[in-house]
Scaffold this active site. Structure first.
Site, PDB file in Angstrom:
ATOM      1  N   ASP A  68       0.814  -1.219   0.000  1.00 37.37           N
ATOM      2  CA  ASP A  68       0.000   0.000   0.000  1.00 37.37           C
ATOM      3  C   ASP A  68       0.847   1.269   0.000  1.00 37.37           C
ATOM      4  O   ASP A  68       0.458   2.283   0.565  1.00 37.37           O
ATOM      5  CB  ASP A  68      -0.959  -0.005   1.201  1.00 37.37           C
ATOM      6  CG  ASP A  68      -0.253  -0.214   2.529  1.00 37.37           C
ATOM      7  OD1 ASP A  68       0.988  -0.402   2.523  1.00 37.37           O
ATOM      8  OD2 ASP A  68      -0.925  -0.172   3.569  1.00 37.37           O
TER       9      ASP A  68
ATOM     10  N   LYS B 299       3.178   1.203  16.759  1.00 36.56           N
ATOM     11  CA  LYS B 299       2.197   2.228  17.170  1.00 36.56           C
ATOM     12  C   LYS B 299       2.308   2.619  18.645  1.00 36.56           C
ATOM     13  O   LYS B 299       1.388   2.383  19.450  1.00 36.56           O
ATOM     14  CB  LYS B 299       0.779   1.749  16.857  1.00 36.56           C
ATOM     15  CG  LYS B 299       0.584   1.508  15.366  1.00 36.56           C
ATOM     16  CD  LYS B 299      -0.868   1.251  15.008  1.00 36.56           C
ATOM     17  CE  LYS B 299      -1.049   1.050  13.522  1.00 36.56           C
ATOM     18  NZ  LYS B 299      -0.495  -0.160  12.949  1.00 36.56           N
TER      19      LYS B 299
HETATM   20  P1  GTP Z   1      -6.114  -1.862   7.616  1.00 44.35           P
HETATM   21  O1  GTP Z   1      -7.151  -2.919   7.924  1.00 44.35           O
HETATM   22  O2  GTP Z   1      -6.731  -0.577   7.174  1.00 44.35           O
HETATM   23  O3  GTP Z   1      -5.097  -1.698   8.711  1.00 44.35           O
HETATM   24  O4  GTP Z   1      -5.311  -2.366   6.338  1.00 44.35           O
HETATM   25  P2  GTP Z   1      -4.416  -3.667   6.070  1.00 44.35           P
HETATM   26  O5  GTP Z   1      -4.483  -4.657   7.161  1.00 44.35           O
HETATM   27  O6  GTP Z   1      -4.764  -4.129   4.701  1.00 44.35           O
HETATM   28  O7  GTP Z   1      -3.000  -3.001   5.960  1.00 44.35           O
HETATM   29  P3  GTP Z   1      -1.796  -2.918   6.981  1.00 44.35           P
HETATM   30  O8  GTP Z   1      -1.202  -1.589   6.795  1.00 44.35           O
HETATM   31  O9  GTP Z   1      -2.221  -3.285   8.336  1.00 44.35           O
HETATM   32  O10 GTP Z   1      -0.856  -4.050   6.397  1.00 44.35           O
HETATM   33  C1  GTP Z   1       0.346  -3.787   5.684  1.00 44.35           C
HETATM   34  C2  GTP Z   1       0.387  -4.613   4.404  1.00 44.35           C
HETATM   35  O11 GTP Z   1       0.281  -6.004   4.717  1.00 44.35           O
HETATM   36  C3  GTP Z   1      -0.762  -4.274   3.451  1.00 44.35           C
HETATM   37  O12 GTP Z   1      -0.244  -4.164   2.142  1.00 44.35           O
HETATM   38  C4  GTP Z   1      -1.713  -5.456   3.599  1.00 44.35           C
HETATM   39  O13 GTP Z   1      -2.399  -5.766   2.388  1.00 44.35           O
HETATM   40  C5  GTP Z   1      -0.776  -6.598   3.994  1.00 44.35           C
HETATM   41  N1  GTP Z   1      -1.443  -7.553   4.883  1.00 44.35           N
HETATM   42  C6  GTP Z   1      -2.018  -7.256   6.092  1.00 44.35           C
HETATM   43  N2  GTP Z   1      -2.551  -8.359   6.633  1.00 44.35           N
HETATM   44  C7  GTP Z   1      -2.320  -9.385   5.749  1.00 44.35           C
HETATM   45  C8  GTP Z   1      -2.651 -10.783   5.753  1.00 44.35           C
HETATM   46  O14 GTP Z   1      -3.272 -11.317   6.671  1.00 44.35           O
HETATM   47  N3  GTP Z   1      -2.230 -11.516   4.668  1.00 44.35           N
HETATM   48  C9  GTP Z   1      -1.539 -10.982   3.618  1.00 44.35           C
HETATM   49  N4  GTP Z   1      -1.196 -11.777   2.606  1.00 44.35           N
HETATM   50  N5  GTP Z   1      -1.219  -9.656   3.580  1.00 44.35           N
HETATM   51  C10 GTP Z   1      -1.596  -8.867   4.641  1.00 44.35           C
END
Ligand code: GTP
Length: 349
Positions: A109, A160
């Site tokens: 992201d 965080k």
């Molecule tokens: P929020 O729910 O808004 O926090 O978004 P997120 O969980 O999609 O993003 P976060 O910033 O927490 O995670 C960082 C990156 O890791 C992002 O590009 C997510 O798509 C990826 N990611 C988070 N959780 C998973 C998971 O369980 N599996 C996989 N394959 N990717 C994950």
């Protein structure tokens, strides 16, 4: 060189737009974020990319027919109903990644100018199992924060931390290099957090290092970040002087193919209209992103908002700052949405 991109998260902070599309496919100035990432990886010398996804994300990516940019691309799927977090997918992809050499990990992201070769070089020089790209920000409290010891070693990593308790302004930029030894730190088939479980343990064992980066870095985690990302990229790739005697464009503005804009409308500044967007007469749209196939009726004002794919905003409506109208939603004629109102996909308001 191999890279794994984590794109199987739920993107909850970007709901309701993420109800119908993964974050990695959000358009940034009319190009999917993942496409920007693949292009940068190919330019940075990466040859093979593993997309760590869930089933739905994989489906959406296949639909998009992105350009592979000469990269060998493989999918690694989280098990159904068990998202593996930010570390579990790396363990899941162990066989594809192999044990030959260090590899890159990217959160899916982000838009960044980080040099992959520099961080790999920095990793190779030290005794690290993980080397994190560290970016300095004003408010580190919403990120993972690193406290550095001598020689770029990270002595503490806190995800965080409460505001005011952050040990530094250096945050995890969501790009890191891992040595194959990392597989010993992540259990199989379990949700594991890189930031809350693996990095703190590596820091304790003195195997976690940082590599400071500067330049453009932004993640699209929240709606305002997503708008800001578009704004920053518009500066570099907006359409030059889209002039018309019918309507006015205040730069920077990007218009997708097939956009139609009615008389006396004013578009911009800082506005992206996706492919086939139809804008009526006497409409004002600024500081906003309108996804493809959306329709905006006559005499409507849209300010600082996100309008989803094939959404319909009627005549004489007002969409205020921070509003999100999700895909296929309908805002009726004359409706006024106050700040930060969201309309769910396919709902009518
Ligand atoms: P929020 O729910 O808004 O926090 O978004 P997120 O969980 O999609 O993003 P976060 O910033 O927490 O995670 C960082 C990156 O890791 C992002 O590009 C997510 O798509 C990826 N990611 C988070 N959780 C998973 C998971 O369980 N599996 C996989 N394959 N990717 C994950």
């Amino acid at each position: 060189m191999k890279a794994i991109i984590l794109i199987g998260g739920f993107g909850t902070r970007l709901r309701p737009l993420t109800c119908t599309r993964p974050k990695a496919l959000f358009p940034i100035v009319n190009k999917p974020l993942l496409q920007w990432t693949l292009e940068k990886l190919a330019q940075g010398g990466v040859t093979e990319v593993i997309l760590a996804v869930n089933k739905l994300t994989k489906f959406h990516i296949k639909q998009q027919r992105l350009s592979k940019c000469g990269l060998k691309i493989k999918f690694s799927l989280d098990p159904p109903k068990t998202p593996l977090g930010t570390a579990g997918p790396i363990k899941k992809a162990e066989k594809i990644i192999g044990h030959d050499e260090p590899f890159l990990v990217l959160n899916g992201d982000l838009i960044t100018e980080i040099s992959y070769s520099e961080i790999l070089q920095s990793h190779a020089e030290g005794k690290a199992v993980a080397t994190i790209a560290l970016h300095e920000v004003e408010d580190p409290s919403r990120y993972g924060v690193a406290e550095l010891a001598d020689g770029n070693r990270i002595k503490r990593f806190i995800e965080k931390p409460p505001k005011g308790t952050e040990p530094s302004k250096l945050i995890n930029a969501g790009v890191y290099v891992l040595s194959p030894k990392i597989f010993e730190y992540i259990p199989t088939d379990k949700a594991v957090s890189m930031e809350r479980e693996v990095f703190p343990r590596l820091a304790e064992e003195k195997k976690l290092y940082g590599h400071q980066v500067c330049g453009l870095w932004i993640d699209i985690g929240k709606p305002e970040d997503y708008l800001q990302t578009n704004k920053m990229l518009l500066e570099s790739c907006a359409d030059k002087n889209p002039k018309s005697s019918k309507f006015e464009c205040k730069e920077p503005v990007a218009l997708g193919k097939g956009v139609s804009i009615g008389e006396k409308s004013v578009i911009g500044p800082c506005t992206v209209l996706g492919k086939n967007v139809t804008v009526g007469r006497n409409v004002q749209i600024r500081d906003s992103v309108v996804f493809e196939d959306a329709k905006i009726g006559d005499d409507t004002v849209v300010v600082g908002a996100l309008i989803g794919e094939a959404a319909y905003v009627g005549k004489k409506a007002r969409i205020s700052e921070g509003c999100i109208v999700a895909d296929h939603a309908k805002v009726k004629d004359g409706a006024k949405l106050h700040e930060k109102v969201s309309v769910c996909p396919a709902k009518e308001i």
